[in-house]
Design an enzyme around this catalytic site. Structure first.
Site, short mmCIF file in Angstrom:
data_model
loop_
_atom_site.label_atom_id
_atom_site.label_comp_id
_atom_site.label_asym_id
_atom_site.label_seq_id
_atom_site.Cartn_x
_atom_site.Cartn_y
_atom_site.Cartn_z
CD GLU A 142 12.67 -18.18 26.78
OE1 GLU A 142 12.65 -17.10 27.37
OE2 GLU A 142 12.80 -19.27 27.37
CB VAL A 152 11.96 -7.65 17.28
CG1 VAL A 152 11.45 -6.59 18.23
CG2 VAL A 152 13.46 -7.51 17.09
N GLY A 163 5.34 -11.39 20.99
CA GLY A 163 5.04 -12.59 20.22
C GLY A 163 5.06 -13.85 21.07
CE1 TYR A 164 2.33 -18.95 18.92
CE2 TYR A 164 3.01 -17.32 17.29
CZ TYR A 164 2.11 -18.27 17.73
OH TYR A 164 1.00 -18.56 16.99
CB VAL A 165 9.98 -15.42 22.17
CG1 VAL A 165 11.10 -15.21 23.17
CG2 VAL A 165 10.28 -16.64 21.31
CB CYS A 190 13.43 -22.14 16.40
SG CYS A 190 12.85 -20.78 17.40
CB THR A 196 17.55 -17.06 17.68
OG1 THR A 196 16.70 -17.77 18.55
CG2 THR A 196 18.78 -17.89 17.37
C1 UDX Z 1 10.72 -14.05 17.36
C2 UDX Z 1 11.74 -14.56 16.37
O1 UDX Z 1 11.08 -15.18 15.31
C3 UDX Z 1 12.71 -15.50 17.00
O2 UDX Z 1 13.79 -15.80 16.16
C4 UDX Z 1 13.28 -14.89 18.14
O3 UDX Z 1 14.07 -15.84 18.82
C5 UDX Z 1 12.27 -14.27 19.06
O4 UDX Z 1 11.36 -13.43 18.36
P1 UDX Z 1 8.45 -15.05 18.17
O5 UDX Z 1 8.18 -14.34 19.46
O6 UDX Z 1 7.98 -16.46 18.05
O7 UDX Z 1 9.98 -15.15 17.86
O8 UDX Z 1 7.98 -14.14 16.93
P2 UDX Z 1 6.66 -13.30 16.76
O9 UDX Z 1 5.52 -14.03 17.38
O10 UDX Z 1 6.59 -12.92 15.31
O11 UDX Z 1 6.91 -11.99 17.64
C6 UDX Z 1 7.74 -10.92 17.32
C7 UDX Z 1 7.00 -9.63 17.68
O12 UDX Z 1 7.88 -8.51 17.56
C8 UDX Z 1 5.80 -9.32 16.75
O13 UDX Z 1 4.62 -9.21 17.51
C9 UDX Z 1 6.18 -8.00 16.07
O14 UDX Z 1 5.06 -7.17 15.81
C10 UDX Z 1 7.14 -7.39 17.09
N1 UDX Z 1 8.05 -6.39 16.51
C11 UDX Z 1 8.76 -6.69 15.40
C12 UDX Z 1 8.18 -5.16 17.14
O15 UDX Z 1 7.51 -4.87 18.14
N2 UDX Z 1 9.06 -4.26 16.61
C13 UDX Z 1 9.78 -4.50 15.47
O16 UDX Z 1 10.53 -3.65 15.00
C14 UDX Z 1 9.62 -5.77 14.84
C1 UDX Z 2 12.26 -25.53 19.74
C2 UDX Z 2 13.23 -25.98 20.85
O1 UDX Z 2 12.82 -27.23 21.38
C3 UDX Z 2 13.34 -24.93 21.94
O2 UDX Z 2 14.35 -25.30 22.87
C4 UDX Z 2 13.69 -23.59 21.30
O3 UDX Z 2 13.74 -22.58 22.29
C5 UDX Z 2 12.70 -23.22 20.23
O4 UDX Z 2 12.63 -24.26 19.26
P1 UDX Z 2 9.65 -25.55 19.39
O5 UDX Z 2 9.99 -25.19 17.98
O6 UDX Z 2 8.62 -24.74 20.08
O7 UDX Z 2 10.96 -25.49 20.29
O8 UDX Z 2 9.13 -27.07 19.43
P2 UDX Z 2 9.82 -28.52 19.52
O9 UDX Z 2 9.09 -29.28 20.55
O10 UDX Z 2 11.28 -28.44 19.63
O11 UDX Z 2 9.42 -29.17 18.12
C6 UDX Z 2 9.95 -28.69 16.89
C7 UDX Z 2 9.49 -29.57 15.75
O12 UDX Z 2 10.11 -30.85 15.81
C8 UDX Z 2 7.99 -29.84 15.72
O13 UDX Z 2 7.53 -29.80 14.39
C9 UDX Z 2 7.87 -31.25 16.29
O14 UDX Z 2 6.72 -31.91 15.86
C10 UDX Z 2 9.13 -31.88 15.74
N1 UDX Z 2 9.59 -33.03 16.53
C11 UDX Z 2 9.97 -32.88 17.82
C12 UDX Z 2 9.70 -34.28 15.92
O15 UDX Z 2 9.38 -34.44 14.74
N2 UDX Z 2 10.14 -35.34 16.67
C13 UDX Z 2 10.53 -35.22 17.97
O16 UDX Z 2 10.93 -36.22 18.56
C14 UDX Z 2 10.44 -33.94 18.56
#
Ligand code: UDX
Ligand code: UDX
Length: 482
Positions: free
Chosen positions: A159, A86, A10-12, A274, A128
């Site tokens: 992360e 995941v 995923g994104y992470v 998050c 997380t």
């Molecule tokens: C996710 C969580 O939302 C976040 O709290 C955590 O810190 C990191 O993982 P993100 O990578 O942004 O963050 O989520 P997502 O893009 O949904 O990716 C998770 C991936 O795991 C998906 O592609 C999903 O298909 C996969 N997955 C999930 C598995 O491969 N096996 C599983 O059992 C469940």
């Molecule tokens: C966040 C944390 O920054 C990162 O350290 C953690 O690993 C994952 O969660 P992310 O969610 O990708 O990262 O984006 P971030 O830049 O933190 O913004 C989160 C939200 O806050 C966004 O909707 C952004 O628009 C908003 N934001 C951020 C504000 O409204 N004002 C600000 O000054 C900064």
């Protein structure tokens, strides 16, 4: 050759594993996921997520020491080190519903690792997780593989990347945090992971702690960042009431070296996968430990965020003669922040739902978010989005009053008002004179990101609301009407 397997593309997981592959050519990195569509997208020219610089990194390593696969078991079995990224959504039902983290996917990953492993493994928490999850994972692993004599070390390596700048954050992290058991085996595992990061991260930026400190630091990190945004957003409401300018207040605060300049931008509210999830998780942990006051303190951060979104909707509706029923409102920006296609928990969902609740017709434009995504977000219950894609409904009902269009001019044509909900750079360079000419009059701009030149817009003829700035006479009059 060390082999790494990343579970969860995923994104992470995707960007993190890709950067490890880039910086450690001697390490073989396999990224696995149960979602076939996600993996085939990672293997195609159109990656499943948009992240500046990601495509270049993937193109450089894919087919060399980086591969994407759905053969989860094979790659887990072969790996020395397993990163687990995941989903950890908020629980929907049962004990702790609405707050506690749902560890279903983590648990099934741990059970699968126990089933297929034939050699010792280091298992790393990237997702997380609630504090002391490592303990539970260790129990699952050891109770299920005892007879095979396999040893596991669990590390927490949270992360800290931000979407939109993920690759830069990974290439130049301000810190890498590694938590592990403090016995000799635990310290050895910590060293192995440290050695991987040492390929590109200076030693003094790699912090090592015990497991629980690392797990809690991640929750605390996000809670502190979100708290800063809620603090400045709370100030923005006071600025509007008193005639102060929130950007000037932010500037003054930012020059205090004890406060610093980051995360002081007032907005329509924070979004992203998050912040809310992790704070709810923190609240649940506090409550479970009998720390009601601490739990209540963190709950307020979310309450102010919800207040900020509903306050914005209220401003739109009251300014436009107390009703937006049947009126076309242009929504510019839907992603939760600029430079990402991610819409998880974006404030745009709540604002749009609020306006739809008042019967508005929405014309939405976002440079990176497509129509299917927007329709899903507006018709589905938000929490479903935190689960893996293959478990989400295949189709959803279409919200008829929502039209998704290809550019800002089309979105604003014949509209009564326009709302900026994401701070995309291109919204700064729109020809607002042209937009004004094609809108209904009086024409309204509601800047939820405080990014436009309010004076210029007023000169053109718009009635402007910008978060945390002194109100137009018009809005003041409307306030009196209410
Ligand atoms: C996710 C969580 O939302 C976040 O709290 C955590 O810190 C990191 O993982 P993100 O990578 O942004 O963050 O989520 P997502 O893009 O949904 O990716 C998770 C991936 O795991 C998906 O592609 C999903 O298909 C996969 N997955 C999930 C598995 O491969 N096996 C599983 O059992 C469940
Ligand atoms: C966040 C944390 O920054 C990162 O350290 C953690 O690993 C994952 O969660 P992310 O969610 O990708 O990262 O984006 P971030 O830049 O933190 O913004 C989160 C939200 O806050 C966004 O909707 C952004 O628009 C908003 N934001 C951020 C504000 O409204 N004002 C600000 O000054 C900064």
């Amino acid at each position: 050759m060390v082999k790494i397997c990343g579970i969860g593309a995923g994104y992470v997981g995707g960007p993190t594993m890709a950067v490890i592959a880039l910086k450690c050519p001697s390490i073989e990195v396999a990224v696995v996921d149960i979602s076939h569509s996600r993996i085939s997208a990672w293997n195609s020219n159109k990656l499943p997520i948009y992240e500046p610089g990601l495509e270049e990194v993937v193109n450089q390593c894919r087919g060399k020491n980086l591969l994407f696969s759905t053969d989860v078991e094979k790659h887990v079995c072969e790996a020395d080190i397993i990163f687990v990224s995941v989903n950890t959504p908020t629980k929907i039902r049962g004990l702790g519903a609405g707050k506690a983290a749902d560890l279903t996917y983590w648990e099934s990953a741990a059970r699968m690792i126990a089933d297929v492993s034939k050699s010792n493994k280091i298992v790393i928490e990237k997702s997380t997780v609630p504090v002391r999850t490592a303990e539970a994972i260790e129990k699952i692993l050891t109770h299920n593989t005892n007879s095979k004599g396999i040893k596991y070390q669990i590390l927490s390596n949270p992360e800290f990347l931000s979407e939109g700048t993920a690759i830069q954050d990974l290439l130049k992290p301000d810190r890498v945090l590694i938590g592990g058991n403090q016995d000799p085996e635990g310290l050895e595992a910590i060293k192995k992971l440290k050695d991987i990061y040492a390929h590109w991260v200076p030693q003094d930026r790699i912090i090592t702690t015990n497991l629980w400190s690392a797990e809690l630091s991640k929750l605390a990190d996000n809670a502190f960042l979100a708290q800063r945004i809620s603090s400045i957003n709370a100030m923005s409401a006071l600025c509007e009431a008193t005639g102060a300018e929130v950007s000037q207040v932010s500037l003054a605060l930012s020059k205090n070296t004890k406060i610093g300049p980051k995360f002081l931008n007032a907005s329509v509210g924070f979004g992203g996968s998050c912040f809310q999830k992790d704070i709810l998780n923190l609240v649940y942990i506090c409550e479970s430990n009998g720390l009601t006051e601490v739990a209540n303190y963190w709950k307020e951060v979310i309450k102010v965020n919800d207040y900020q979104k509903s306050r914005f909707v209220h401003r739109v509706v009251t300014s436009m003669f107390n009703t937006v029923s049947g009126k076309k409102i242009a929504i510019l920006g839907f992603a939760f922040k600029k430079d990402t296609s991610d819409t998880r928990k974006t404030p745009a969902i709540d604002v749009c739902k609020g306006l739809l609740g008042d019967n508005a017709c929405l014309s939405i434009y976002d440079p990176r978010v497509n129509e299917t995504q927007i329709q899903k977000d507006l018709s589905m219950d938000g929490v479903e989005w935190e689960h893996p894609i293959h478990l989400q409904p295949l189709s959803c009902s279409v919200v008829k009053q929502v039209n998704v269009v290809g550019d800002a001019y089309e979105a604003t044509r014949d509209a009564h008002g326009l709302c900026i909900l994401t701070e995309w750079d291109e919204f700064k360079t729109i020809d607002y004179q042209r937009v004004y000419e094609n809108m209904q009059k009086p024409a309204f701009v509601f800047d939820g990101r405080n990014m436009l030149n309010v004076d210029k817009l007023r000169e053109i003829g718009f009635i402007v609301y910008s978060i945390g700035r002194p109100l137009d006479q018009w809005l003041n009059n409307m306030k009196i009407m209410n």
